[in-house]
Scaffold this active site. Structure first.
Site, PDB file in Angstrom:
ATOM      1  N   SER A  63      41.209   3.553  47.948  1.00  0.00           N
ATOM      2  CA  SER A  63      39.859   3.567  48.531  1.00  0.00           C
ATOM      3  C   SER A  63      39.632   4.689  49.535  1.00  0.00           C
ATOM      4  CB  SER A  63      39.563   2.219  49.193  1.00  0.00           C
ATOM      5  OG  SER A  63      39.340   1.253  48.196  1.00  0.00           O
ATOM      6  N   LYS A  66      37.084   7.104  48.482  1.00  0.00           N
ATOM      7  CA  LYS A  66      35.649   6.775  48.426  1.00  0.00           C
ATOM      8  C   LYS A  66      34.768   7.673  49.299  1.00  0.00           C
ATOM      9  CE  LYS A  66      36.397   1.880  47.219  1.00  0.00           C
ATOM     10  NZ  LYS A  66      36.503   0.525  47.789  1.00  0.00           N
ATOM     11  N   TYR A 187      36.143   5.958  38.186  1.00  0.00           N
ATOM     12  CA  TYR A 187      36.445   5.391  39.513  1.00  0.00           C
ATOM     13  C   TYR A 187      37.937   5.083  39.646  1.00  0.00           C
ATOM     14  CZ  TYR A 187      36.997   1.825  43.062  1.00  0.00           C
ATOM     15  OH  TYR A 187      37.473   1.111  44.129  1.00  0.00           O
ATOM     16  N   TYR A 239      36.239  -2.141  55.827  1.00  0.00           N
ATOM     17  CA  TYR A 239      35.786  -3.369  55.167  1.00  0.00           C
ATOM     18  C   TYR A 239      35.241  -4.362  56.190  1.00  0.00           C
ATOM     19  CZ  TYR A 239      38.598  -1.284  51.515  1.00  0.00           C
ATOM     20  OH  TYR A 239      39.130  -0.426  50.619  1.00  0.00           O
ATOM     21  N   VAL A 257      44.186   0.432  49.429  1.00  0.00           N
ATOM     22  CA  VAL A 257      45.089  -0.658  49.078  1.00  0.00           C
ATOM     23  C   VAL A 257      46.542  -0.174  48.904  1.00  0.00           C
ATOM     24  CG1 VAL A 257      44.760  -0.554  46.572  1.00  0.00           C
ATOM     25  CG2 VAL A 257      45.115  -2.768  47.659  1.00  0.00           C
TER      26      VAL A 257
HETATM   27  N1  GLN Z   1      41.532   0.642  43.042  1.00  0.00           N
HETATM   28  C1  GLN Z   1      41.292  -0.389  43.988  1.00  0.00           C
HETATM   29  C2  GLN Z   1      40.176  -1.291  43.471  1.00  0.00           C
HETATM   30  O1  GLN Z   1      39.202  -0.801  42.999  1.00  0.00           O
HETATM   31  C3  GLN Z   1      40.921   0.220  45.294  1.00  0.00           C
HETATM   32  C4  GLN Z   1      40.607  -0.792  46.308  1.00  0.00           C
HETATM   33  C5  GLN Z   1      41.121  -0.453  47.678  1.00  0.00           C
HETATM   34  O2  GLN Z   1      41.819   0.514  47.923  1.00  0.00           O
HETATM   35  N2  GLN Z   1      40.796  -1.317  48.597  1.00  0.00           N
HETATM   36  O3  GLN Z   1      40.292  -2.481  43.513  1.00  0.00           O
END
Ligand code: GLN
Length: 311
Positions: A63, A66, A187, A239, A257
Site C-alpha cells: 500500500s 498508493k 493494482y 488507515y 502490509v
Molecule cells: N495488496 C494488498 C491488498 O490489496 C495491499 C494492502 C496493504 O498494503 N494494506 O490487500
C-alpha cells in the site's frame, strides 16, 4: 548537532525489542524468513541518504505504492478530474472496506477502493501501457528502476477476491473505463513492486522536495500534486489509526502490509522503515515505534508550535 546515523541505529535497536506482531496471514509463507527483518533509512532533501539495518534488502511496496500512483494520476489527469473520481475524506474503516460516497467515489485514494480507482485513471489503453508509465514514474521517484516481484504477485492473486469485489463495486457505479479484472491486475502488480528501504526513503525525499528527486535532480511531480498527495497521506495514510498517528507522530505517512512505512517531512526528508510484524490495523509495530521516537528526537511533528520567523 544531530548525528542522524547514530540516532537511527539507536532507535532501530530500541524498536527491535518489540517481539510481538505477525506478518499478514496471506504473506506468512513468503515472509517467513523476513519476520525479524528490520530497517530504517532517511534521505534528506539535500540528497544525503543514510540506511541502517536491512536497508538494502528488497521488499514489496504494497500500500505504500498508493500515494505514488495517486500522484501520477494527479500529474497526468489534473486535480479536478481526479477529485471527480476519488474523495479526500478519511473513511474511518478498514483498508479494504466496500465503501463509497453516494455518488460512487471512494472516500480517499489510500484505501483499496480509492487506490484501485487511481490505478484505473492512469493513462494508457492497455494494462501494459499503464504499467510502463507507472514504473517509469516510480523509477524517477527512486532514481533507480523498480520491478514487480512475480512471487509476491502470485500471493496477491490467490486472495484477490476482496479487490475484485471493490473493482466491481466501482464498475457498477459507472466509475471504471476499463475491465475491472484488468484494473485489479494492475493494482496487484503495483502492490508487488519491490524497493529497498533506502530506495523508499529516496522516493519519500522526492515528495519532501516538492516533487524533485534530490539525488538525481529530476523533477517528477509538480509542487501542487505533491501538496495534494501529502494532504491525503496526513489524513488517511495510516488507515483507521490515522488520527492517533497525526497526534503522536504528526507527519504525512503511508504503511503497507509488507511492513513497509514511509513518512515525509516537507522540505526536509523522507523516512522509510521496514518490519513485517503488524498491529491490528495492518501497520508495522516496530515501524510505528521508530517513527514515534524519531518524531520526538528530531522534532518532526509538522503542527508543533515554532517561534515565528523573525522579520
Ligand atoms: N495488496 C494488498 C491488498 O490489496 C495491499 C494492502 C496493504 O498494503 N494494506 O490487500
Amino acid at each position: 548537532m544531530i548525528e542522524p546515523r547514530d540516532d537511527l541505529a539507536q532507535v532501530l535497536e530500541e524498536a527491535r525489542e518489540i517481539g510481538w506482531g505477525d506478518p499478514a496471514d496471506y504473506l506468512r509463507d513468503l515472509q517467513r524468513h523476513d519476520l525479524d527483518a528490520l530497517a530504517a533509512a532517511v534521505c534528506r532533501t539535500d540528497g544525503e541518504l543514510i540506511g541502517v539495518g536491512d536497508h538494502d534488502r528488497p521488499l514489496a511496496l504494497q500500500s505504500v505504492s498508493k500515494p505514488f500512483t495517486y500522484a501520477v494520476a494527479l500529474q497526468e489527469c489534473g486535480l479536478d478530474r481526479v477529485l471527480s473520481y476519488i474523495g479526500v475524506e478519511p473513511s474511518g474503516e478498514a483498508f479494504n472496506e466496500l465503501s463509497q460516497h453516494e455518488d460512487g467515489r471512494p472516500f480517499n485514494p489510500l484505501i483499496n477502493a480509492g487506490a484501485i480507482m487511481a490505478q484505473a485513471l492512469i493513462p494508457g489503453d492497455t494494462l501494459e501501457e499503464r504499467e510502463a508509465l507507472l514504473l517509469d514514474r516510480y523509477a524517477a521517484l527512486a532514481g533507480e528502476r523498480l520491478e514487480v516481484s512475480e512471487e509476491v504477485l502470485r500471493a496477491e492473486q490467490v486472495r484477490g477476491d476482496r479487490n475484485f469485489a471493490l473493482a466491481h463495486m466501482l464498475a457498477s457505479s459507472g466509475m471504471l473505463a476499463h475491465d475491472p479484472h484488468e484494473v485489479v491486475q494492475g493494482y496487484l502488480r503495483q502492490c508487488s513492486v519491490e524497493a529497498t528501504t533506502a530506495q523508499l526513503a529516496v522516493m519519500g525525499a522526492t515528495l519532501a522536495g516538492g516533487g524533485r528527486n534530490p539525488v538525481t535532480g529530476q523533477r517528477v511531480f509538480d509542487e501542487r500534486v505533491v501538496q495534494q498527495t501529502l494532504s491525503v497521506m496526513l489524513t488517511c495514510g495510516m488507515y483507521d489509526s490515522s488520527g492517533r498517528w497525526v497526534a503522536q507522530v504528526g507527519i504525512p505517512a503511508k504503511s503497507g502490509v509488507s511492513g513497509a512505512m514511509l513518512g515525509v517531512v516537507p522540505g526536509a526528508l523522507g523516512l522509510a522503515t521496514w518490519s513485517p510484524r503488524l498491529d491490528s490495523y495492518g501497520n508495522s509495530i516496530r515501524g510505528v515505534e521508530v517513527f514515534r521516537r524519531l518524531s520526538d528526537r528530531w522534532d518532526l511533528h509538522v503542527l508543533r508550535h515554532r517561534e515565528p520567523l523573525s522579520r
